[in-house]
Design an enzyme around this catalytic site. Sequence first.
Site, PDB file in Angstrom:
ATOM      1  CB  CYS A   1      -6.554   3.110  -1.070  1.00 53.78           C
ATOM      2  SG  CYS A   1      -4.971   3.498  -0.286  1.00 53.78           S
TER       3      CYS A   1
ATOM      4  CG  ASP B   1      -2.596   1.083  -3.084  1.00 50.56           C
ATOM      5  OD1 ASP B   1      -1.404   1.433  -3.007  1.00 50.56           O
ATOM      6  OD2 ASP B   1      -3.423   1.313  -2.175  1.00 50.56           O
ATOM      7  CG  HIS B   2      -1.955   4.692  -4.790  1.00 48.65           C
ATOM      8  ND1 HIS B   2      -1.190   5.163  -3.742  1.00 48.65           N
ATOM      9  CD2 HIS B   2      -3.138   4.299  -4.252  1.00 48.65           C
ATOM     10  CE1 HIS B   2      -1.889   5.066  -2.623  1.00 48.65           C
ATOM     11  NE2 HIS B   2      -3.070   4.542  -2.892  1.00 48.65           N
TER      12      HIS B   2
ATOM     13  CG  ASP C   1      -2.048   0.948   1.165  1.00 49.84           C
ATOM     14  OD1 ASP C   1      -2.021   1.837   0.305  1.00 49.84           O
ATOM     15  OD2 ASP C   1      -2.980   0.815   1.960  1.00 49.84           O
ATOM     16  CG  ASP C   2      -0.134   4.899   0.495  1.00 53.28           C
ATOM     17  OD1 ASP C   2      -1.068   4.566  -0.247  1.00 53.28           O
ATOM     18  OD2 ASP C   2      -0.257   5.742   1.404  1.00 53.28           O
TER      19      ASP C   2
ATOM     20  CG  HIS D   1     -10.361   1.897   0.940  1.00 51.54           C
ATOM     21  ND1 HIS D   1      -9.045   2.205   1.118  1.00 51.54           N
ATOM     22  CD2 HIS D   1     -11.048   3.052   1.173  1.00 51.54           C
ATOM     23  CE1 HIS D   1      -8.918   3.474   1.434  1.00 51.54           C
ATOM     24  NE2 HIS D   1     -10.117   4.011   1.484  1.00 51.54           N
TER      25      HIS D   1
END
Length: 526
Positions: A78, A330-331, A38-39, A131
């Site tokens: 997200c 996710d990004h 994540d992130d 999420h």
Amino acid sequence: MKNCFPRTLLGLVPALILGIAPLDAADSQPNVLFLAVDDMNDWIGCLETTPQAITPNIDRLAARGVNFTNAHTAGVFCAPSRAAIFSGQYASTTGCYETPTYFVHHPEIEALQMSFIKAGYTTLGAGKLFHHPEGAIDQRGWTEFFLRNQSQRESGWPLESWSSETPVPQPFPASVYNQGKKFKAGLFLEWAAIPNDKEEEMADTIRANWAAKQLQRIHDKPFFLACGLYSPHDPNYCPQKYFDLYDPAEIAMPPMKEDDLEDLPPKMRKRTEIRKRFHHENLVKMGAMDDAIHGYLACISYADAMLGRILDALDSSPYADNTIVVLWSDHGFHHGEKGQWGKHTLWERTSNVPFIWAGPGVTDGAKTDVTVSLIDTYPTLVEMCDLPKPHQPLEGESLAQTLGDPASANDRNVYLPYMTPGEYAIINRDWRYIRYGDDGEELYNLRQDPNEWNNLASDDKYADVKAKLRKFAPQTFATPEAKFNLRKDLVIEGDTFRWEKGKGNYKPEPKYRPYTSTGQKTSSKE
């Protein structure tokens, strides 16, 4: 002497001890190990960026698979990114620009795990795949979805990665950015080390251990094992030993340009300048920018260590040679580039993500800059695992041929929707075109300007470039789906939940915040 036993033979040992033969890799569909972080931006070691995190486990996965250096998210934060990955459709089709609940607004959509279970797979899930708030997990199609305790299961399946059961630093809050404040919601720009002996109590450690345990079991069917780590999402808390991997004096800062926002369209310039003043300029005044980056790098290394536990379990299992491994974030995440901290942009720092595949059907040790998107995940797994096609059209492209022969892959244009209909980016090896509906454009020559410092959109000689790229945007954009209200719309039914407007029975508990002093100010923004 070098060990000459192949991984397959080593993996047979636990199965033979139990008197049970594992599935023959040559005669079965491949298993899938689906790993999410994540992130996490592109600072991992095998992408050779600046700064560069210490990620030996991600690097060794890349060394035995295909490492996409030009992979992009399918949503700018997200909720829409994960909704796109599991539905196979962009927000501009589902209307989930800011909401994760595609499975409520469009119950006809068959999520990725549903295609696997229809194909006869065992489907096992844990952690942040969807999420993280209450009501965001698509419960359909899972043989088992792991949550750390029963109370989570009875309160809408929130992840609660930082709760009364998990260790946090003292004093709290810990970072200079947040000291003396109370939080309304998240724990933004918060970083600190926790004691090393608390590592096994951390939520991501528990999830990684659970995933590793599934790989030690005997499975009589192919499996889809998905594990999502919350790290390095803020707060950047992790054991001290991961902070100790880095010398703060030697951490290289990301490339930045002081007047980078001046050539943006007026509306976007105003929005980003406000964000810059609130976050970036405050960090600079505090002299804390390098500390914040240190915390983020440490948490990338912690996530890498947890991924290493899972990969080690795979390597020592009977499934080592018949399991496709997919690793994705996710990004990305800004750390001062264009004056921004966080995601929510159409620029490279938000869009570029780690995306690595390994296993059967995947070339060993290949790196490619062909442009791809996380939206390609679903159709790729449909082809490689012989899954039934879902009810909904899949909007990505299968990467199966590219994974088998990355050197022959042709570049293509990749689409990235923003948070409002008509706003998007089109990206390829050479160009990034951004359109904010009627509020302006950006165009960057990525070969000559990889940091996206010079907006060429107003230069008439690039009119044809913009026109060609615009053709790859959707002709129509779905109306944004309404967001749900937890108290009014989330219905808890024993161990499960559902969303129904006006029928909610959810009663939220106060977020766990172990403040160590009284009289804190409440943070106005997160």
